[in-house]
Design a protein around this motif. Structure first.
Motif, mmCIF file in Angstrom:
data_model
loop_
_atom_site.group_PDB
_atom_site.id
_atom_site.type_symbol
_atom_site.label_atom_id
_atom_site.label_comp_id
_atom_site.label_asym_id
_atom_site.label_seq_id
_atom_site.Cartn_x
_atom_site.Cartn_y
_atom_site.Cartn_z
ATOM 1 N N LYS A 1 18.444 61.616 60.091
ATOM 2 C CA LYS A 1 18.959 60.705 61.097
ATOM 3 C C LYS A 1 17.789 59.911 61.644
ATOM 4 C CE LYS A 1 23.442 61.667 62.539
ATOM 5 N NZ LYS A 1 24.012 62.937 62.944
ATOM 6 N N GLY A 2 18.085 59.056 62.602
ATOM 7 C CA GLY A 2 17.018 58.313 63.265
ATOM 8 C C GLY A 2 16.869 56.934 62.687
ATOM 9 N N ILE A 3 16.048 56.163 63.360
ATOM 10 C CA ILE A 3 15.928 54.762 63.031
ATOM 11 C C ILE A 3 15.410 54.582 61.620
ATOM 12 C CG2 ILE A 3 14.736 52.647 63.632
ATOM 13 C CD1 ILE A 3 14.703 54.148 66.535
ATOM 14 N N PHE A 4 14.386 55.336 61.265
ATOM 15 C CA PHE A 4 13.856 55.206 59.924
ATOM 16 C C PHE A 4 14.221 56.418 59.086
ATOM 17 C CE2 PHE A 4 11.175 52.400 62.452
ATOM 18 C CZ PHE A 4 11.434 51.222 61.785
ATOM 19 N N ARG A 5 15.234 57.145 59.518
ATOM 20 C CA ARG A 5 15.763 58.276 58.771
ATOM 21 C C ARG A 5 14.684 59.288 58.458
ATOM 22 N NH1 ARG A 5 20.829 57.811 58.659
ATOM 23 N NH2 ARG A 5 21.262 55.790 59.534
ATOM 24 N N SER B 1 34.184 73.040 42.600
ATOM 25 C CA SER B 1 33.575 71.766 42.933
ATOM 26 C C SER B 1 32.606 71.926 44.113
ATOM 27 C CB SER B 1 34.690 70.789 43.311
ATOM 28 O OG SER B 1 34.138 69.585 43.705
ATOM 29 N N ARG C 1 20.518 68.882 37.135
ATOM 30 C CA ARG C 1 19.450 67.922 37.423
ATOM 31 C C ARG C 1 18.123 68.619 37.624
ATOM 32 N NH1 ARG C 1 24.077 65.676 38.879
ATOM 33 N NH2 ARG C 1 24.301 63.414 38.753
ATOM 34 N N MET D 1 16.683 69.566 34.344
ATOM 35 C CA MET D 1 16.122 68.395 33.671
ATOM 36 C C MET D 1 14.907 67.859 34.403
ATOM 37 S SD MET D 1 17.718 67.456 30.960
ATOM 38 C CE MET D 1 17.148 65.772 30.816
ATOM 39 N N LEU E 1 15.094 66.133 36.935
ATOM 40 C CA LEU E 1 15.414 64.792 37.437
ATOM 41 C C LEU E 1 15.208 64.751 38.931
ATOM 42 C CD1 LEU E 1 18.588 63.843 35.424
ATOM 43 C CD2 LEU E 1 16.397 62.652 35.429
ATOM 44 N N LYS F 1 3.731 63.113 35.702
ATOM 45 C CA LYS F 1 4.575 62.132 35.032
ATOM 46 C C LYS F 1 4.380 62.136 33.523
ATOM 47 C CE LYS F 1 6.552 58.112 37.070
ATOM 48 N NZ LYS F 1 6.430 57.046 38.023
ATOM 49 N N VAL G 1 36.340 76.675 49.902
ATOM 50 C CA VAL G 1 34.895 76.914 49.814
ATOM 51 C C VAL G 1 34.243 76.424 51.111
ATOM 52 C CG1 VAL G 1 32.853 76.516 48.428
ATOM 53 C CG2 VAL G 1 35.104 76.425 47.372
ATOM 54 N N ASP H 1 40.342 72.316 42.554
ATOM 55 C CA ASP H 1 39.707 73.456 41.894
ATOM 56 C C ASP H 1 40.756 74.488 41.487
ATOM 57 O OD1 ASP H 1 36.989 72.946 41.817
ATOM 58 O OD2 ASP H 1 36.865 73.216 43.977
ATOM 59 N N GLN I 1 23.289 55.928 69.318
ATOM 60 C CA GLN I 1 22.404 55.878 68.163
ATOM 61 C C GLN I 1 22.220 54.446 67.678
ATOM 62 O OE1 GLN I 1 23.815 58.262 64.946
ATOM 63 N NE2 GLN I 1 22.104 57.615 63.653
ATOM 64 N N ILE J 1 18.736 52.142 67.429
ATOM 65 C CA ILE J 1 18.286 51.415 66.245
ATOM 66 C C ILE J 1 18.005 49.956 66.598
ATOM 67 C CG2 ILE J 1 19.072 50.522 64.030
ATOM 68 C CD1 ILE J 1 20.333 53.141 63.443
ATOM 69 N N PRO K 1 13.962 48.673 68.022
ATOM 70 C CA PRO K 1 12.866 48.108 67.222
ATOM 71 C C PRO K 1 13.215 46.739 66.652
ATOM 72 C CG PRO K 1 13.877 49.986 66.127
ATOM 73 C CD PRO K 1 14.426 49.961 67.509
ATOM 74 N N GLY L 1 14.317 52.172 55.023
ATOM 75 C CA GLY L 1 14.474 52.061 56.479
ATOM 76 C C GLY L 1 13.695 50.890 57.026
ATOM 77 N N LEU L 2 12.429 50.840 56.674
ATOM 78 C CA LEU L 2 11.558 49.793 57.203
ATOM 79 C C LEU L 2 12.037 48.414 56.756
ATOM 80 C CD1 LEU L 2 8.882 49.494 58.766
ATOM 81 C CD2 LEU L 2 7.780 49.241 56.536
ATOM 82 N N ARG M 1 15.272 47.323 58.405
ATOM 83 C CA ARG M 1 15.078 46.946 59.812
ATOM 84 C C ARG M 1 14.476 45.540 59.886
ATOM 85 N NH1 ARG M 1 17.034 51.318 60.218
ATOM 86 N NH2 ARG M 1 18.676 50.009 59.432
ATOM 87 N N GLU N 1 20.748 57.671 35.876
ATOM 88 C CA GLU N 1 20.169 59.001 35.780
ATOM 89 C C GLU N 1 19.815 59.320 34.324
ATOM 90 O OE1 GLU N 1 20.820 63.055 38.191
ATOM 91 O OE2 GLU N 1 22.178 61.380 38.388
#
Ligand SMILES: Nc1ncnc2c1ncn2[C@@H]1O[C@H](COP(=O)(O)OP(=O)(O)OP(=O)(O)O)[C@@H](O)[C@H]1O
Ligand SMILES: Nc1ncnc2c1ncn2[C@@H]1O[C@H](COP(=O)(O)OP(=O)(O)OP(=O)(O)O)[C@@H](O)[C@H]1O
Ligand SMILES: [Mg+2]
Ligand SMILES: [Mg+2]
Lengths: 364, 508, 326, 313, 299
Positions: free
Chosen positions: A20-24, A53, A62, A65, A67, A87, A279, C187, D7, D11, D14, E131-132, E135, E193
């Motif tokens: 969360k948050g402005i810049f996650r 599921s 993944r 692999m 990935l 890499k 689940v 499921d 929230q 945001i 900024p 994000g940056l 914004r 992928e």
């Protein structure tokens, strides 16, 4: 047995942070998609993974692999630790592991011809030159029962089953040792499903492939697997040889799963005993045994203590405190065999089928 | 259509002023309002030549031209009702001249030694050197007498949030870019003798800003407004045909458009080039195109109607003659290049012109551009919005510029633009010439008409011969008024179309 | 014999497209009786959904019912006006769909959507409707039904959503329930729950069910009668026992063979070769002939008719019974 | 819901700061010297210098910006360079008419757009649909000033039905309403098209959705299906579009305000920037961006109202 | 919810068109050409582009030679379409104006969309940057284009450069959002992928996978944006930021000519009409393209 596993996973874990948050940047929760699994895949072996599921099957594929980066645990390929491979090393490894996806409609780049798609791994890895690549593409197309001229077409011109064949052909391009199949047949019609399953089995026999075969169809898994792992909420609850899992399942979840699977047998109607509830969310899995919220045999201990995988008599490992004591589940015993008429007709069909095929081959 | 409120006169204009403090704004849009809000010592008649009394009943000038003694009227009151005295006059002048106010128009007051009140109704204005233009300058709105109490009360906001003056109208409100509302000054009886009435006739005046020419025209035609002198020239002809509208032109209006050349920049520093430009441009066509026959093409440096205009300059100013222009350039060594632009010593005959983006400049400049292209000179045009333009025009980035200006006397015009002390602005030509300086100073300090006329005449001739400017057109002042309006007459000092507006009355 | 709840005769639904007419449903005859369950099986695109939508009068736009009759409780509803159809739809015939995730409107509460269904057909106060809605939620055994009423679909799991769909469908106590692949997206464990629920509800209310699926396991679990469809046509019809123990049509047989079975070990599945033909390029003769190992020239030229082999067991194949032609 | 709103607000901070900085820097690179602006056309060099010192323009940039932000935090936006009026006062005077104009334009254009779009989607492919789309597309293809002038010519001049020279009074007065009609039609006219088109696409999408089929299967009438199940769900993208288009609307507002002499903030902003009246320009930029951000905040909250799935995240 | 919910909306600017593999080049062309409106629009755009490209050869006279005697002549009186305030032939001016306008919008769209695309791809491909970058885009987005134009004009002087910069800047955030939205959809496709799983480099992945699969959406956006840019440009001209004299540009012509709207309406109406036609054609084309590319809307 000192045979070296092709792929070896120990304590593999993947947490997806919910940010969360402005810049996650702030992590508010974690999805415990795969939470500490151990498994080995031997050469020429098919390890199947079943589960409901969202239990983390695709995430495990993944991870296998590489990935996505595991949050914890180690992964070895032919004994070499590839958990944090660079890499360059990874690129080399990619030649030995390939993946086939579930959705035949989303797994091929619609802007490339089939030939380009199949040749792409070779181009990326610089295997061979133009003509030899073209040759190999033709060979691969033939191998998956498609004609060479199909190479000039685009994926949208093919049916789901054909596309899945193209996906398989691409996976074969670099002659890998391991193919991860993430629900390769779930999206296909029954008749097509059988074609693909047959193809995968043929290929394994011919080329000595190993499969990590993910599916939620218990019947398909039974048909293709050597060993089976049953997953529930990010964890393997039971793993072992197919015969043991299907014949003598020790984990209540495995049992429930088998019981719930619909059987093409009207006489068994109403005998299924159903598993209650849904689940739980992998974001906050229940404490103790993760299955305890739905388990018909739940005890106090299950709510507090997380069971570990334990070696069972049948050769499998199960993660249940009471694996030895819970009632035996024996579906095969109550199952009625197919009627004689059906058996005879199926044999006839098979015979005709093979004959028709060789006819067609002869005329071609 | 729209019903106007009785007793309310709506005047339309296209722009608003930055503020309405007489000493802080140089905008004509400010002057036209300040003239209504405040009075000056003297006024100027409709002929733009005769100085008439206003706050001063009479005045005396000492023989050496250094001391002016003004005798004030005794019946003058501010809007607040307080009587005006000589102290207020002195206060206003001192405020204008004080360094703190840093008034951009301070120079217009001359080289002041002292201004003092001799008694309640006498003001003495002493100069260090004679200043022949003084009376005309004191008739400009910058020299308005303001209410000391109001100034002290409003401080920075004087002329923004309020105003105290002795004008025929009092400040009601100002909504910037929108409208100024003025109410009749109930005390006012001291109007200048140029009007029939000494008192204002209209209860309320609303000056509304309508930037769009079409909107303005439709508004006047449909009676949503009463008068304007900002009407786009193209509309005038059709408005004349409408019987309910009155269209009047002020023939003595002094507001000229010109192009100035930076005489120290390449290309422009060649007198032959400047002459050729003067020859190549068809001013009559430009005047026609921009003002639809309403403006008068200028064939002399200054307007022939201005005081001390030198008729000889009309002879000296080159006539429109493209062939002569080409000849001038050829002679000076400007050879035609392959791309149609002339070259001399590797220098292409091209220059950059700055100006304000208004309705006329694009038309005139594009016309001029086309004329110049015909003689192999390339003029690049860059027009700026009114307010940004002044900053741009203060730089040295450009080679020529187009501007227009209001003035009252020849001496005023030349000393504003051509003295070396005025560099870089407003002397944007960078015209640095001792002879010019000398002649202008002589005219400014002349104590008799003859000397002044001779000196400023000589200056005019010198400037024409050097082709420092290319005069284009003298703008028209056209007052359009609607059915309800009577007694309106265009004046036009410093662009103020209705000046005190005393004779204007409404029929309803 | 009692009148079947639903009887379809010669139903043909056509889509007019730029590629030509698509006969999505082509001369289908079916019937289902009170308290019984008819399963329709067949591969993707064979016309199962269009068939059910035809019954509902909800064929999507370029399509229309070109021929045939649909008798609902003896009354032909094929040509009914939209307004008349609305009084039946959701009231006497209800339908549930495959995708529980998308079949509920995400912006309305579950309760609202059920109440809406009730009030579309019953003149009851909103309060009473809410009570009825709660009742039906209880009937489908949703945990804490009171709370669910005010929840939005996204707050429910897939299984619960499908229960809500069923509750909504049953809220007006229909005589016929059409379920279009109600468990495919779920499921296995949840699938079993839903199938059990449907069976129990049927036992309670005696409604007829038409259930569409492509999973023979589901058929075995719930069907009384089965219809196998291929390319818009019914190729075989019979009781569930007939179909599972005595499949006559090669396509049905192929389906059986394609299914891996938990109970039996086979090395290799019997696959049906090739693929379902595109609807606007159907083969001459029997539609299955290009994929059929038994096909001969007759099959390639002549369309087989649905004919009865036994009492209630019909098949459309020139070669039935197969043994005779082996 | 409240948390959702808060929230979003966080945001926005900024972003607003970024706008502030960009605006400030832009004003810095403008080569016009504010001191000259202040001094006026005929001022001499030393006066300009003096004013420059007064305005603090000889200070380093970061200092000027810091000072600006510091003052801003205290609600002080400075005074206009040109007429010395506090910026806040000017903004306060102009924001009202602009909001009024925007409101009046959106008041009719959004419902009309939604109506047209819905009708078009429902009768997709018919002549009606094509006609609606033609009108919508035409609506977004006309220069605003042209539309405005044509309206003036017709309604103001030719038929003399409506006034067109500025605000007639507050919106609740008869004169006020009369005066706003033409500008609102002009400005709203460019908005109907996008809304109609977006609504059409969106409704078309939803009409094909599974839950609409469910609604029909329940036996609901078409009106209920379209209004309650299709339109309601289709509103989310439409609302997004409206939020984004507010920026465009502002461009139109500047023009409309000029054509109709509307005393709005658009003209103020244009005038301020053109005249390098930095404090005023900055102030208008802040207010306009704030308005934009606020509207999009509202849009976000609207989402939550429209779509419960957003609410719970 | 992912990062998609930003201040300014949970849904990408343009309605996301599902990247469906059923996309067929040939069939898109077929669908496009089967729509009468789209064909007409296509022909019009083609003709206009041709006229603009060959303006110097087609135009009957010199666009800059003014003839102040014959100013504001009505259509038919002088030349087929009359003359403008400078007495210049309207046909010539319109042709050259069209040329400038199309070039101006092309430049802005190419610049703005180019940068926007890079930003959008970067934001989609590198979640850490997202994000940056987004914004930053929000900042640009909440900065009204018209004000930006003014500021740019104040810096570089009014003229085409300022207009192009302003319009580009105004385009960047929109494009970035469209591209990011489209790219995110593609990023979640299994074939991406798959490409990763064979060890493909980022560059190849972006160029061969992301870009081609986002092209259709980019294309639709560009065609619609083109029209918007022309209109925005005319609004900028209206406040005096457009092309400088004597350059002919439709927006500037229309807004300069509006002064004579009541007397010589053709001076403003003709360029306005031409703008209208161009934008209309582009919009019709964009819409048709959207329909053609959207499998849901395709019959
Ligand atoms: N990128 C991701 N970010 C956050 N959560 C994720 C991500 N990928 C998967 N998850 C979560 O991890 C859990 C396991 O997902 P996964 O896709 O591995 O399940 P699965 O067993 O493959 O399910 P299915 O049978 O539906 O394919 C799910 O709850 C899913 O929501
Ligand atoms: N809108 C349409 N336009 C044209 N043809 C259509 C349309 N909808 C369905 N069809 C055709 O009708 C046929 C039957 O479709 P239907 O949806 O009934 O198949 P289904 O048996 O339900 O398949 P699935 O198992 O995938 O749900 C398909 O072959 C399809 O091509
Ligand atoms: Mg998965
Ligand atoms: Mg279906």
């Amino acid at each position: 047995m000192t045979m070296q596993p092709l792929l070896e996973a120990r304590g593999l874990q993947k947490l997806f942070p919910i940010t969360k948050g402005i810049f996650r940047r702030r992590v508010v929760a974690e999805v415990r998609a795969v939470d500490g699994v151990d498994f080995d895949i031997m050469p020429r072996e098919t390890l199947a993974v079943v589960g409901e599921s969202g239990c983390g099957k695709s995430t495990m594929a993944r991870l296998a692999m590489r990935l996505i980066e595991p949050s914890a645990g180690t992964l070895r390929f032919e004994g070499e630790d590839i958990t944090h491979a660079e890499k360059g090393d990874m690129r080399r490894l990619r030649r030995d592991m390939q993946i086939v996806f579930q959705d035949p409609y989303a797994s091929l780049n619609p802007r490339m011809t089939v030939a380009e798609i199949i040749a792409e791994p070779m181009v990326v890895h610089g295997v061979g030159d133009g003509p030899s690549q073209r040759e190999r593409v033709k060979e691969l197309l033939r191998r998956v029962d498609l004609a060479p001229y199909h190479g000039q077409r685009y994926p949208h011109e093919f049916s789901g089953g054909q596309r899945q064949r193209i996906g398989v052909a691409r996976a074969l391009a670099l002659s890998p040792k391991l193919i991860v199949c993430d629900e390769p047949v779930s999206a296909l019609d029954v008749s097509i499903q059988a074609q693909i399953v047959n193809l995968l089995q043929d290929l394994q026999q011919e080329m000595g492939l190993s499969y990590l075969f993910i599916s939620h169809g218990l019947a398909v898994v039974k048909h293709v697997a050597d060993r089976v792992a049953v997953m529930y909420l990010g964890q393997i609850v039971e793993i072992g040889p197919k015969a043991a899992i299907y014949g003598n399942p020790r984990h209540p979840y495995t049992q429930a799963l088998l019981a719930a699977a619909p059987q093409p047998d009207p006489s068994r109607r109403g005998q299924r005993h159903e598993l209650a509830g849904d689940v739980p969310s992998p974001m906050n899995p229940p404490p103790g045994c993760r299955f305890h919220t739905r388990c018909p045999f739940v005890q106090e201990r299950c709510r507090a203590e997380m069971p570990m995988l334990r070696e069972m008599a049948g050769g499998q490992q199960a993660a249940c405190h009471f694996a030895e004591t819970i009632p035996v589940y024996a579906p095969a015993l109550t199952m009625r065999a197919p009627s004689a008429k059906l058996k005879a007709r199926l044999a006839l069909y098979k015979e005709r089928h093979v004959a028709a095929k060789s006819d067609a081959a002869a005329t071609a | 259509a729209q019903q106007q409120q009785p007793g309310q006169l709506t005047v339309l204009r296209t722009i608003d002023a930055d503020n309405y403090d007489p000493i802080r704004s140089t905008a004509t849009a400010a002057a036209e309002i300040v003239y209504l809000l405040a009075d000056t010592l003297v006024s100027v008649d409709f002929d733009m030549q005769t100085v008439q009394p206003l706050l001063a009943e009479s005045w005396e000038v000492s023989d050496d031209g250094l001391t002016y003694t003004f005798k004030l009227r005794q019946d003058v009151k501010f809007c607040s009702g307080r009587a005006m005295t000589a102290e207020d006059v002195v206060f206003s002048f001192e405020r204008w001249l004080s360094p703190e106010s840093s008034s951009p128009t301070k120079f217009r007051a001359g080289n002041v030694a002292e201004i003092r009140a001799i008694n309640d109704h006498t003001v003495e204005y002493r100069l260090n050197e004679p200043y022949s233009d003084l009376l005309f300058q004191l008739a400009l709105s910058f020299a308005s007498v303001v209410d000391r109490e109001s100034v002290e009360e409003l401080g920075e906001n004087f002329g923004v949030q309020g105003f105290g003056g002795t004008g025929p109208y009092c400040w009601n409100s100002w909504t910037p870019r929108q409208e100024v509302v003025l109410d009749k000054n109930p005390h006012y009886t001291w109007g200048p003798p140029i009007y029939e009435n000494g008192t204002p006739q209209v209860e309320r005046m609303v000056w509304r800003v309508i930037p769009e020419a079409n909107t303005m025209m439709a508004a006047v035609q449909t009676g949503q407004a009463d008068m304007t002198y900002y009407m786009a020239p193209f509309a005038i002809e059709s408005l004349r045909a409408i019987p309910t509208l009155t269209v009047q032109q002020q023939d003595n209006y002094l507001y000229d458009n010109f192009v100035g050349f930076k005489t120290d920049k390449p290309v422009m520093n060649d007198p032959a080039m400047r002459r050729a430009i003067n020859q190549a441009v068809n001013r009559d066509a430009l005047a026609q195109a921009a003002f639809f026959g309403l403006g008068t093409a200028l064939h002399s440096l200054l307007n022939p109607k201005v005081i001390d205009y030198d008729p000889a300059t009309a002879e000296l100013t080159p006539a429109y003659d493209p062939d002569a222009a080409i000849a001038t350039l050829e002679e000076a060594g400007w050879e035609l290049g392959s791309d149609g632009v002339r070259v001399k010593d590797g220098q292409r005959a091209e220059f950059l012109l700055y100006g304000i983006r208004n309705t006329q400049n694009p038309v005139m400049m594009e016309g001029m551009q086309a004329d110049l292209r015909r003689i192999g000179v390339e003029m690049e045009i860059q027009l700026w919005d009114g307010t940004a333009a002044w900053g741009r025009l203060a730089t040295q980035e450009f080679d020529a510029f187009v501007l227009s200006y209001p003035y009252v006397t020849a001496t005023e015009a030349l000393s504003l633009y051509f003295r070396s002390t005025q560099m870089p602005t407003p002397n944007r030509m960078n015209w640095n010439n001792e002879e010019t300086d000398r002649l202008i100073d002589e005219a400014r300090q002349a104590t008799d008409d003859e000397t002044r006329k001779a000196a400023i005449g000589a200056a005019q001739r010198q400037l024409v011969e050097a082709d420092v400017w290319m005069p284009i057109v003298s703008q028209p002042m056209i007052l359009v008024s609607g059915q309800r309006v009577e007694g309106a007459r265009p004046h036009g000092i410093y662009g103020a179309g209705i000046y005190k507006g005393l004779d204007i009355s409404l029929t309803d | 014999m009692t009148v079947p709840v639903l009887e379809i005769a010669g139903l043909t639904t056509i889509f007019r497209t730029s590629m030509g007419d698509v006969r999505a449903v082509d001369g289908v005859d079916l019937a289902v009786e009170r308290g019984r369950t008819l399963c329709i099986v067949g591969e993707s695109g064979c016309g199962k959904s269009i068939l059910s939508l035809s019954v509902m009068g909800l064929v999507p736009t370029p399509g229309r019912i070109a021929q045939g009759e649909i008798f609902f409780e003896g009354r032909n509803i094929a040509g009914l006006s939209p307004a008349d159809m609305r009084t039946i739809r959701g009231n006497q015939i209800a339908m549930i769909f495959q995708e529980p995730m998308t079949s509920l409107n995400p912006v309305h509460t579950v309760g609202f959507q059920i109440v809406e269904a009730i009030r579309a057909h019953q003149r009851v106060s909103s309060k009473a409707a809410r009570a009825l809605a709660l009742e039906s939620l209880k009937k489908v055994r949703i945990p804490s039904p009171e709370r669910r009423l005010d929840e939005y679909p996204h707050q429910l799991s897939g299984g619960m959503r499908q229960r809500v769909m069923i509750a909504m469908a049953l809220s007006c106590e229909p005589t016929l329930l059409i379920a279009d692949e109600p468990t495919t997206a779920l499921d296995v464990t949840i699938q079993a729950q839903i199938l059990n629920l449907l069976r129990d509800l049927q036992a309670e209310t005696g409604m007829a069910i038409v259930l569409i699926t492509h999973d023979l396991g589901v058929v075995a679990e719930i069907a009384d009668d089965v219809a196998v469809m291929y390319a818009g046509k019914v190729v075989e019809r019979g009781s569930v026992g007939d179909i599972f123990d005595d499949p006559q049509h090669p396509y049905t047989l192929g389906l059986m063979g394609s299914m891996p079975r938990i109970d039996e070990e086979t090395d290799r599945l019997v696959a049906i070769d090739g693929m379902v033909p595109p609807p606007f390029r159907l083969p001459q003769g029997c539609r299955f002939n290009p994929r059929c190992p038994f096909a001969d020239d007759v099959c390639r030229s002549e369309q087989p008719q649905l004919t009865a082999l036994d009492e209630g067991h019909l098949v459309a194949c020139h070669k039935a019974p197969l043994e005779l032609y082996a | 819901m409240l948390r959702h709103t808060i929230q979003r607000l966080l945001i926005a901070i900024p972003v607003l700061f970024g706008v502030l900085l960009v605006g400030f820097l832009l004003m810095q690179v403008v080569p016009t010297d504010p001191a000259i602006v202040r001094a006026g056309p005929t001022a001499t060099q030393d006066i300009v210098e003096q004013i420059r010192r007064q305005l603090g323009l000889d200070q380093p940039l970061w200092y000027q910006f810091g000072l600006y932000v510091w003052r801003l935090a205290q609600g002080d936006l400075g005074v206009s360079l040109i007429n010395n009026v506090p910026v806040t006062r000017e903004l306060a005077a102009t924001i009202g008419p602009t909001v009024e104009l925007m409101f009046a334009s959106l008041f009719w254009s959004i419902p009309l757009g939604i109506l047209l779009g819905t009708v078009g989607a429902y009768y997709r492919g018919t002549i009606l649909d094509r006609a609606i789309m033609a009108v919508s597309v035409a609506g977004v293809s006309i220069p605003v000033f042209f539309l405005g002038l044509v309206l003036i010519w017709l309604f103001g001049f030719h038929w003399q039905l409506l006034p067109f020279t500025g605000r007639g009074g507050p919106l609740w007065s008869w004169e006020g309403i009369r005066a706003i009609i033409l500008p609102a039609i002009t400005l709203g006219g460019v908005f109907v098209g996008p809304v109609a088109r977006m609504t059409r696409t969106s409704v078309l999408d939803v009409l094909g959705a599974d839950h609409v089929r469910t609604a029909r299967a329940k036996g609901l009438s078409e009106r209920v299906v379209v209004l309650r199940h299709a339109l309601r769900n289709a509103m989310v993208p439409v609302v997004t579009l409206i939020g984004l288009q507010i920026g465009f609307l502002l461009g139109g507002a500047v023009v409309t305000e000029t054509v109709f002499s509307w005393p709005g903030i658009g003209r103020l902003a244009v005038g301020a920037i053109l005249s390098s009246d930095m404090p005023m320009a900055q102030g208008t930029i802040i207010i306009l961006s704030l308005g934009f951000i606020l509207i999009n905040l509202t849009v976000d909250v609207l989402y939550a109202l429209l779509d419960p799935r957003v609410r719970s995240t | 919810m992912s990062d998609v919910t930003t201040t300014t909306g949970a849904v990408p600017a343009a309605a996301p068109i599902m990247v469906e593999d059923t996309f067929v080049r040939a069939s898109v062309w077929r669908v496009l050409t089967s729509d009468v409106g789209a064909v007409i629009a296509l022909v019009i755009v083609g003709l206009l582009v041709f006229a603009a490209a060959f303006a110097p050869w087609i135009a009957p006279s010199d666009p800059y030679s003014s003839d102040l005697v014959n100013m504001l002549k009505a259509p038919g009186e002088v030349g087929l379409l009359g003359t403008d305030a400078q007495g210049r032939d309207m046909i010539t001016r319109l042709l050259f104006g069209l040329r400038t306008t199309l070039l101006m919008s092309l430049a802005s769209v190419v610049l703005g969309c180019g940068i926007g695309a890079v930003v959008g791809f970067a934001a989609a491909y590198y979640p850490r940057l997202s994000g940056l970058l987004m914004r930053l885009m929000d900042v640009l987005l909440s900065f009204p284009a018209i004000l930006f134009g003014l500021a740019i004009a104040a810096i570089f002087g009014p003229g085409l450069i300022a207009v192009v910069i302003a319009l580009s800047v105004a385009t960047i955030p929109l494009m970035a959002r469209v591209v990011r939205g489209a790219a995110l959809v593609v990023m979640h496709q299994e074939y991406v992928e798959g490409a990763r799983s064979i060890g493909m480099s980022d560059r190849r992945l972006i160029l061969k996978y992301l870009l081609p699969n986002c092209l259709s959406q980019i294309f639709v956006f560009v065609s619609l944006r083109f029209g918007q840019v022309i209109l925005l440009g005319s609004a900028l001209s209206f406040i005096g930021l457009g092309a400088q004299p004597p350059t002919a540009e439709l927006g500037t012509m229309a807004s300069d000519g509006r002064a004579y709207l009541f007397f010589a309406p053709h001076v403003s109406a003709l360029p306005s009409l031409l703008i209208f036609i161009v934008v209309l054609a582009l919009n019709v084309l964009g819409d048709a393209l959207r329909d053609a590319l959207d499998p849901k809307l395709r019959k």
